[in-house]
Design a protein around this motif. Structure first.
Motif, PDB file in Angstrom:
ATOM      1  N   LYS A   1       0.862  -1.184   0.000  1.00 43.24           N
ATOM      2  CA  LYS A   1       0.000   0.000   0.000  1.00 43.24           C
ATOM      3  C   LYS A   1       0.902   1.239   0.000  1.00 43.24           C
ATOM      4  CE  LYS A   1      -3.390  -2.524   2.789  1.00 43.24           C
ATOM      5  NZ  LYS A   1      -2.539  -3.689   3.133  1.00 43.24           N
ATOM      6  N   PRO A   2       1.358   1.632  -1.181  1.00 39.63           N
ATOM      7  CA  PRO A   2       2.287   2.778  -1.236  1.00 39.63           C
ATOM      8  C   PRO A   2       1.655   4.109  -0.849  1.00 39.63           C
ATOM      9  CG  PRO A   2       1.654   2.083  -3.447  1.00 39.63           C
ATOM     10  CD  PRO A   2       1.118   1.044  -2.506  1.00 39.63           C
ATOM     11  N   TYR A   3       0.312   4.165  -0.860  1.00 35.44           N
ATOM     12  CA  TYR A   3      -0.320   5.434  -0.477  1.00 35.44           C
ATOM     13  C   TYR A   3      -1.635   5.175   0.242  1.00 35.44           C
ATOM     14  CZ  TYR A   3      -2.695   9.903  -0.628  1.00 35.44           C
ATOM     15  OH  TYR A   3      -3.369  11.051  -0.273  1.00 35.44           O
ATOM     16  N   SER A   4      -1.817   5.845   1.375  1.00 34.91           N
ATOM     17  CA  SER A   4      -3.101   5.912   2.070  1.00 34.91           C
ATOM     18  C   SER A   4      -3.235   7.333   2.598  1.00 34.91           C
ATOM     19  CB  SER A   4      -3.161   4.929   3.241  1.00 34.91           C
ATOM     20  OG  SER A   4      -3.162   3.595   2.803  1.00 34.91           O
ATOM     21  N   GLY A   5      -4.382   7.932   2.383  1.00 30.27           N
ATOM     22  CA  GLY A   5      -4.524   9.306   2.857  1.00 30.27           C
ATOM     23  C   GLY A   5      -5.943   9.825   2.722  1.00 30.27           C
ATOM     24  N   ARG A   6      -6.124  11.079   3.168  1.00 30.85           N
ATOM     25  CA  ARG A   6      -7.406  11.752   3.089  1.00 30.85           C
ATOM     26  C   ARG A   6      -7.331  12.811   2.009  1.00 30.85           C
ATOM     27  NH1 ARG A   6     -11.942  10.079   5.476  1.00 30.85           N
ATOM     28  NH2 ARG A   6     -12.546  12.160   6.193  1.00 30.85           N
ATOM     29  N   GLY A   7      -8.484  13.053   1.383  1.00 31.73           N
ATOM     30  CA  GLY A   7      -8.556  14.090   0.367  1.00 31.73           C
ATOM     31  C   GLY A   7      -9.895  14.783   0.424  1.00 31.73           C
ATOM     32  N   THR A   8     -10.053  15.832  -0.357  1.00 34.61           N
ATOM     33  CA  THR A   8     -11.330  16.558  -0.432  1.00 34.61           C
ATOM     34  C   THR A   8     -11.756  16.654  -1.885  1.00 34.61           C
ATOM     35  OG1 THR A   8     -10.174  18.679  -0.558  1.00 34.61           O
ATOM     36  CG2 THR A   8     -10.851  17.919   1.631  1.00 34.61           C
ATOM     37  N   GLY A   9     -13.064  16.725  -2.070  1.00 35.02           N
ATOM     38  CA  GLY A   9     -13.621  16.870  -3.403  1.00 35.02           C
ATOM     39  C   GLY A   9     -14.801  17.814  -3.376  1.00 35.02           C
ATOM     40  N   GLN A  10     -15.312  18.119  -4.575  1.00 34.33           N
ATOM     41  CA  GLN A  10     -16.456  19.021  -4.691  1.00 34.33           C
ATOM     42  C   GLN A  10     -17.631  18.276  -5.302  1.00 34.33           C
ATOM     43  OE1 GLN A  10     -16.923  22.260  -3.817  1.00 34.33           O
ATOM     44  NE2 GLN A  10     -14.890  22.400  -2.860  1.00 34.33           N
ATOM     45  N   ASN A  11     -18.801  18.494  -4.704  1.00 30.97           N
ATOM     46  CA  ASN A  11     -20.027  17.904  -5.194  1.00 30.97           C
ATOM     47  C   ASN A  11     -21.002  19.034  -5.501  1.00 30.97           C
ATOM     48  OD1 ASN A  11     -22.861  16.811  -4.958  1.00 30.97           O
ATOM     49  ND2 ASN A  11     -21.713  14.889  -4.696  1.00 30.97           N
ATOM     50  N   ALA A  12     -21.637  18.997  -6.668  1.00 28.31           N
ATOM     51  CA  ALA A  12     -22.508  20.087  -7.099  1.00 28.31           C
ATOM     52  C   ALA A  12     -23.670  20.297  -6.134  1.00 28.31           C
ATOM     53  CB  ALA A  12     -23.035  19.795  -8.509  1.00 28.31           C
ATOM     54  N   ILE A  13     -24.081  19.236  -5.453  1.00 28.50           N
ATOM     55  CA  ILE A  13     -25.232  19.340  -4.544  1.00 28.50           C
ATOM     56  C   ILE A  13     -24.792  19.612  -3.114  1.00 28.50           C
ATOM     57  CG2 ILE A  13     -27.209  18.113  -3.587  1.00 28.50           C
ATOM     58  CD1 ILE A  13     -27.384  16.560  -6.201  1.00 28.50           C
ATOM     59  N   ASP A  14     -23.845  18.789  -2.630  1.00 30.65           N
ATOM     60  CA  ASP A  14     -23.440  18.882  -1.224  1.00 30.65           C
ATOM     61  C   ASP A  14     -22.223  19.765  -0.999  1.00 30.65           C
ATOM     62  OD1 ASP A  14     -25.476  17.083  -0.576  1.00 30.65           O
ATOM     63  OD2 ASP A  14     -24.188  15.374  -1.051  1.00 30.65           O
ATOM     64  N   GLY A  15     -21.594  20.211  -2.048  1.00 34.06           N
ATOM     65  CA  GLY A  15     -20.408  21.033  -1.896  1.00 34.06           C
ATOM     66  C   GLY A  15     -19.178  20.191  -1.605  1.00 34.06           C
ATOM     67  N   GLU A  16     -18.311  20.699  -0.761  1.00 38.45           N
ATOM     68  CA  GLU A  16     -17.046  20.011  -0.473  1.00 38.45           C
ATOM     69  C   GLU A  16     -17.279  18.785   0.410  1.00 38.45           C
ATOM     70  OE1 GLU A  16     -13.518  21.353   2.249  1.00 38.45           O
ATOM     71  OE2 GLU A  16     -13.243  22.280   0.272  1.00 38.45           O
ATOM     72  N   PHE A  17     -16.556  17.704   0.124  1.00 34.44           N
ATOM     73  CA  PHE A  17     -16.649  16.492   0.947  1.00 34.44           C
ATOM     74  C   PHE A  17     -15.259  15.886   1.090  1.00 34.44           C
ATOM     75  CE2 PHE A  17     -17.042  15.080  -3.420  1.00 34.44           C
ATOM     76  CZ  PHE A  17     -16.279  13.933  -3.481  1.00 34.44           C
ATOM     77  N   GLU A  18     -15.085  15.098   2.150  1.00 31.38           N
ATOM     78  CA  GLU A  18     -13.819  14.423   2.404  1.00 31.38           C
ATOM     79  C   GLU A  18     -13.936  12.947   2.041  1.00 31.38           C
ATOM     80  OE1 GLU A  18     -12.460  14.931   6.373  1.00 31.38           O
ATOM     81  OE2 GLU A  18     -11.552  16.872   5.948  1.00 31.38           O
ATOM     82  N   PHE A  19     -12.807  12.367   1.664  1.00 26.33           N
ATOM     83  CA  PHE A  19     -12.804  10.944   1.362  1.00 26.33           C
ATOM     84  C   PHE A  19     -11.447  10.355   1.750  1.00 26.33           C
ATOM     85  CE2 PHE A  19     -11.305  13.158  -2.417  1.00 26.33           C
ATOM     86  CZ  PHE A  19     -10.180  12.427  -2.800  1.00 26.33           C
ATOM     87  N   SER A  20     -11.445   9.053   1.997  1.00 28.84           N
ATOM     88  CA  SER A  20     -10.197   8.316   2.226  1.00 28.84           C
ATOM     89  C   SER A  20      -9.818   7.608   0.937  1.00 28.84           C
ATOM     90  CB  SER A  20     -10.384   7.281   3.347  1.00 28.84           C
ATOM     91  OG  SER A  20     -10.656   7.913   4.571  1.00 28.84           O
ATOM     92  N   LYS A  21      -8.536   7.640   0.621  1.00 30.18           N
ATOM     93  CA  LYS A  21      -8.070   7.027  -0.618  1.00 30.18           C
ATOM     94  C   LYS A  21      -6.894   6.105  -0.324  1.00 30.18           C
ATOM     95  CE  LYS A  21      -5.680   9.243  -3.837  1.00 30.18           C
ATOM     96  NZ  LYS A  21      -5.304  10.120  -4.992  1.00 30.18           N
ATOM     97  N   GLN A  22      -6.799   5.036  -1.085  1.00 34.30           N
ATOM     98  CA  GLN A  22      -5.711   4.073  -0.910  1.00 34.30           C
ATOM     99  C   GLN A  22      -5.296   3.548  -2.273  1.00 34.30           C
ATOM    100  OE1 GLN A  22      -6.505   0.353   1.427  1.00 34.30           O
ATOM    101  NE2 GLN A  22      -5.042   1.299   2.819  1.00 34.30           N
TER     102      GLN A  22
END
Length: 308
Positions: free
Chosen positions: A80-101
């Protein structure tokens, strides 16, 4: 069986205490199923309870046997060379966070597997029915010389398997579920595939299925094999003298003749040397026994005629 699953099958057997897998086959395996291995394939032929070769009232079953969950999470050649948190944009809910691996794989067949809530169900009184089965499967119902019989199956509430199709394969997954942080998200129900590269197989199974099993193998009694081999060696030692007198064409033979060559590898076919009716319901137990299917049998799943 496709060779990409070979590492997964071996590690499944080693890590789980001797269970075989039928993945990628999506069907269930049941205690009492019997099968043969032909050209790298499991060929299921029937079940001892349907039709009723063995009376089900003679059999005790154990169900819902909890197994060690840590034995059903394993990998080979993955990291697992990468695990982390990120943020994205949703047209309805706006900004959201997600975990990525990001999962990386070293070679063809490298894999990662995660199964949850393993439970076994099995034939509990095998010792009481095994002799009856030998007689019925080799003499009265069928005339098998090679056979496997499932005694023990495992269900998982869900499982996830990723298998690499090439060196440096990658799988990127993510989830919006909160509080994961840097925790492993592979196999989580909420995780989604972002992108993949050179993956041969990636499956998330949420149905309760029995796709793992243990089996007994029908084999010829060692003592009988030794008797046949000794008898054949005696015959072969006198064969050259007979042939020299029988055929007019002159032939010579070295001292290191072929007596006994290949006899140990004949397996069940050695019973072809029996005289008519020598093997019958009264003598079947003298010639056959059951042993646990093992890694040698697993290797047959990857032996394809003509190679692959």
């Amino acid at each position: 069986m496709d060779n990409i699953f070979k590492k997964f099958y071996r590690e499944t057997y080693n890590r789980t205490g001797g269970y075989f897998s039928v993945i990628p086959n999506s069907g269930n395996v049941y205690p009492g199923d019997f099968f043969q291995i032909r050209n790298g394939q499991l060929i299921f032929l029937g079940n001892i309870f349907n039709p009723m070769i063995i009376d089900a009232n003679e059999v005790d079953f154990e169900n819902e046997i909890k197994l060690n969950p840590s034995s059903w999470v394993f990998q080979q050649g993955s990291s697992k060379p990468y695990s982390g948190r990120g943020t994205g944009q949703n047209a309805i809910d706006g900004e959201f966070e997600f975990s990525k691996q990001v999962l990386a794989f070293d070679d063809l067949g490298s894999f990662i597997f995660k199964g949850n809530d393993p439970k076994a169900f099995r034939i509990a009184n095998w010792g009481q029915i095994q002799n009856e089965l030998i007689i019925k499967l080799t003499q009265t119902y069928y005339s098998f010389r090679e056979l496997y019989l499932v005694t023990d199956c495992v269900t998982l509430s869900d499982w996830t398997l990723a298998v690499a199709g090439n060196k440096e394969a990658e799988l990127e997954i993510a989830t919006e579920t909160e509080n994961f942080g840097l925790v492993d998200i592979f196999g989580e129900s909420s995780s989604k595939t972002i992108q993949s590269k050179d993956m041969a197989y990636y499956q998330k199974e949420n149905l309760l299925k029995s796709q793992f099993f243990k089996a007994k193998k029908l084999v010829v009694q060692d003592g009988k094999v030794d008797v046949f081999i000794s008898d054949m060696i005696r015959r072969q030692q006198g064969h050259h003298n007979w042939a020299k007198d029988f055929y007019e064409h002159p032939l010579e033979m070295s001292q290191d003749n072929y007596a006994g060559t290949g006899m140990q590898q004949m397996g069940p076919s050695i019973l072809d040397l029996l005289q008519g009716n020598q093997l019958n319901p009264n003598t079947a137990l003298d010639y056959f026994k059951w042993v646990n299917a093992d890694l040698d049998d697993l290797e047959q799943l990857f032996e394809v005629y003509g190679g692959r």
